[in-house]
Write an enzyme that holds these catalytic residues in place. Sequence first.
Site, PDB file in Angstrom:
ATOM      1  N   SER A 138      50.245 -35.121  39.039  1.00  0.00           N
ATOM      2  CA  SER A 138      50.654 -33.798  39.531  1.00  0.00           C
ATOM      3  C   SER A 138      49.461 -32.862  39.360  1.00  0.00           C
ATOM      4  O   SER A 138      48.606 -33.097  38.481  1.00  0.00           O
ATOM      5  CB  SER A 138      51.823 -33.285  38.687  1.00  0.00           C
ATOM      6  OG  SER A 138      51.963 -31.886  38.818  1.00  0.00           O
ATOM      7  N   TYR A 151      55.459 -32.135  30.564  1.00  0.00           N
ATOM      8  CA  TYR A 151      55.230 -32.700  31.910  1.00  0.00           C
ATOM      9  C   TYR A 151      53.731 -32.785  32.197  1.00  0.00           C
ATOM     10  O   TYR A 151      53.236 -33.831  32.644  1.00  0.00           O
ATOM     11  CB  TYR A 151      55.933 -31.810  32.947  1.00  0.00           C
ATOM     12  CG  TYR A 151      55.800 -32.291  34.379  1.00  0.00           C
ATOM     13  CD1 TYR A 151      56.543 -33.372  34.855  1.00  0.00           C
ATOM     14  CD2 TYR A 151      54.945 -31.643  35.281  1.00  0.00           C
ATOM     15  CE1 TYR A 151      56.438 -33.804  36.173  1.00  0.00           C
ATOM     16  CE2 TYR A 151      54.830 -32.065  36.599  1.00  0.00           C
ATOM     17  CZ  TYR A 151      55.580 -33.148  37.043  1.00  0.00           C
ATOM     18  OH  TYR A 151      55.458 -33.568  38.354  1.00  0.00           O
TER      19      TYR A 151
END
Length: 243
Positions: A138, A151
């Site tokens: 990401s 995350y």
Amino acid sequence: MKTALITGASRGIGKATAELFAENGYAVIINYNKSEKEALSLVSEIRGKGGTAMAIKADVSSETEVSEMMKKISENFSSIDVLINNAGISLQKMLTETSIEEWDNIFGITARGTFLVTKSVLPMMINKKSGSIINISSIWGNVGASCEVAYSSAKASLIGFTKALAKEVGPSGIRVNCLCPGVIDTDMNKMHSEETLACLCDETPLMRIGSPSEVAETILFLASEKSSFITGQVFSVDGGMTV
Ligand code: NAP
């Protein structure tokens, strides 16, 4: 016919990738965990268009379930040419509010899951002296996001994993690359209000969020021979958000 294993392919980016790979002549293995109905309906959709697809349930963080998935794959396919480590979950919490269970869960699916599936698939690729592995990280794994430390950290681990593994298996003819999507229109962003999404668009030079198919097209390129001299790289598909 080449075979691609896509983890977390029941929805979102993984689903769009399975559809695109099937359209491009790959046999696709659709891994899912909870969304059985969606995975089976995707298999029907692909088969309906003349493609080859099979859905296999496995929680990628479970050694036993990954091992059972690999057994089913070896019974039905001669090898895996492309592995896309896409399964993932998000967590929006300040670090001080993140529990040990939440930390372990996100690392379990992202880091351990990628490790377990890749370790199982690699012997087949080494045997053939070819293969392409694409890890879906990401932009937050690259630049870090406030209130998403768990995350971001889990996704950052995939960048190190990609670079190290690319060096390790390059001599065996296997390429390993990493993709960092920006904000993409999937269930993962469903919790955002219209206002938040508008702010995210404002922060993006292309002034919009991306579609799953735009990520899938880059994955297809990295799987194909068109990217035959590219390995160990990290690509952002983010509309310029992290420029
Ligand atoms: P999504 O629509 O929420 O889909 C997530 C997929 O991951 C589902 O198919 C889900 O399967 C699967 N999954 C979750 N936990 C799993 C597990 N333990 N084992 C196997 N599969 C599991 O999310 P998405 O947006 O498509 O995200 C796909 C990947 O792109 C993720 O790694 C995500 O972090 C990354 N990404 C997304 C964005 C974005 O803006 N959307 C941005 C950057 C990176 P089941 O439903 O069957 O459990």
